[in-house]
Design an enzyme around this catalytic site. Sequence first.
Site, PDB file in Angstrom:
ATOM      1  N   HIS A 156       4.596  13.800   9.269  1.00  0.00           N
ATOM      2  CA  HIS A 156       3.879  12.517   9.320  1.00  0.00           C
ATOM      3  C   HIS A 156       4.016  11.826  10.674  1.00  0.00           C
ATOM      4  O   HIS A 156       3.653  10.669  10.816  1.00  0.00           O
ATOM      5  CB  HIS A 156       4.372  11.590   8.201  1.00  0.00           C
ATOM      6  CG  HIS A 156       3.967  12.045   6.833  1.00  0.00           C
ATOM      7  ND1 HIS A 156       4.569  11.599   5.678  1.00  0.00           N
ATOM      8  CD2 HIS A 156       3.012  12.921   6.426  1.00  0.00           C
ATOM      9  CE1 HIS A 156       4.011  12.187   4.626  1.00  0.00           C
ATOM     10  NE2 HIS A 156       3.063  12.984   5.063  1.00  0.00           N
ATOM     11  N   CYS A 210      -5.854   5.905  33.197  1.00  0.00           N
ATOM     12  CA  CYS A 210      -6.386   5.827  31.846  1.00  0.00           C
ATOM     13  C   CYS A 210      -6.380   4.391  31.310  1.00  0.00           C
ATOM     14  O   CYS A 210      -7.437   3.801  31.081  1.00  0.00           O
ATOM     15  CB  CYS A 210      -5.610   6.739  30.895  1.00  0.00           C
ATOM     16  SG  CYS A 210      -6.261   6.693  29.196  1.00  0.00           S
ATOM     17  N   GLY A 247      15.869  13.879  -1.470  1.00  0.00           N
ATOM     18  CA  GLY A 247      15.431  12.489  -1.372  1.00  0.00           C
ATOM     19  C   GLY A 247      13.942  12.297  -1.265  1.00  0.00           C
ATOM     20  O   GLY A 247      13.474  11.442  -0.516  1.00  0.00           O
TER      21      GLY A 247
END
Length: 292
Positions: A156, A210, A247
Amino acid sequence: RSAARRSVSQACCGFQAAAAALKKHKFRVEMARPSSNLADFREVFAKAKHIAIITGAGVSAESGVPTFRGAGGFWRKWQAQELATPGAFARNPSRVWEFYHYRREVMLSKHPNPAHIAIAECERRLSKQGRSVVVITQNIDELHRKAGTKHLLEIHGSLFKTRCTNCGNVAANYKSPICPALAGKGAPDPETEDASIPVEDLPQCEEHGCNGLLRPHVVWFGEALDPDIMTEVEKELDICDLCLVVGTSSVVYPAAMFAPQVSARGVPVAEFNTEATPATDRFRFHFPGPCG
């Protein structure tokens, strides 16, 4: 994304085949209850050469990390699911950055707990014996990395990486605050008003020429997981001969499928969690209690 699709497809095909077999033979399979016999687990662990450890929010809870899941998981008046989306960032990047700035600052004060340390120590010891350990985590807090884990797949993303919305550059970023405009911002109290920071004062890309708006390099709701990381995950799950689930509630997909997928090919899976999960009955072992 393709790896995730393959995993979903394999799981669905497996479930369909099992259902067809049950219907054809008209019998009911009584699933064996998972064992909590530590001696049996030690025996299995001693033989394992490739161990995959899947971790979730529960492994960090003992470090005092807010989970933002379930009732009470609010920041101000919003739940994480309302802020951790591409749409929320497009509408109000200042508010989303306040939320993530708060989370970053909280995490900078947290430390690995005995669970993180045990997992890192396991990897260190077993590597000396020619055995491998990989940690596949849903957490974005980097506490496994702080504890010393080397072979880490963060499916993630990470609170301490940014991605440019303009050039796409991903970079580690441990600045506190991440930009001057966010200093002292991000208080979670429901009465706190939005800082409404102009976009040009939010974190900016430092790649030459940028200056694009940065976003947290985490997977938001509605976004696909990184296909390269998912390919690595699939490789590790294919070769592991023991899987530990530590967990995690086993309700967030596709991670919730990882261990059942391993178990379906006959590999022992041991779950360590404060309570049973929807996947518990598919595993060989279940050890109730805090991860530490």
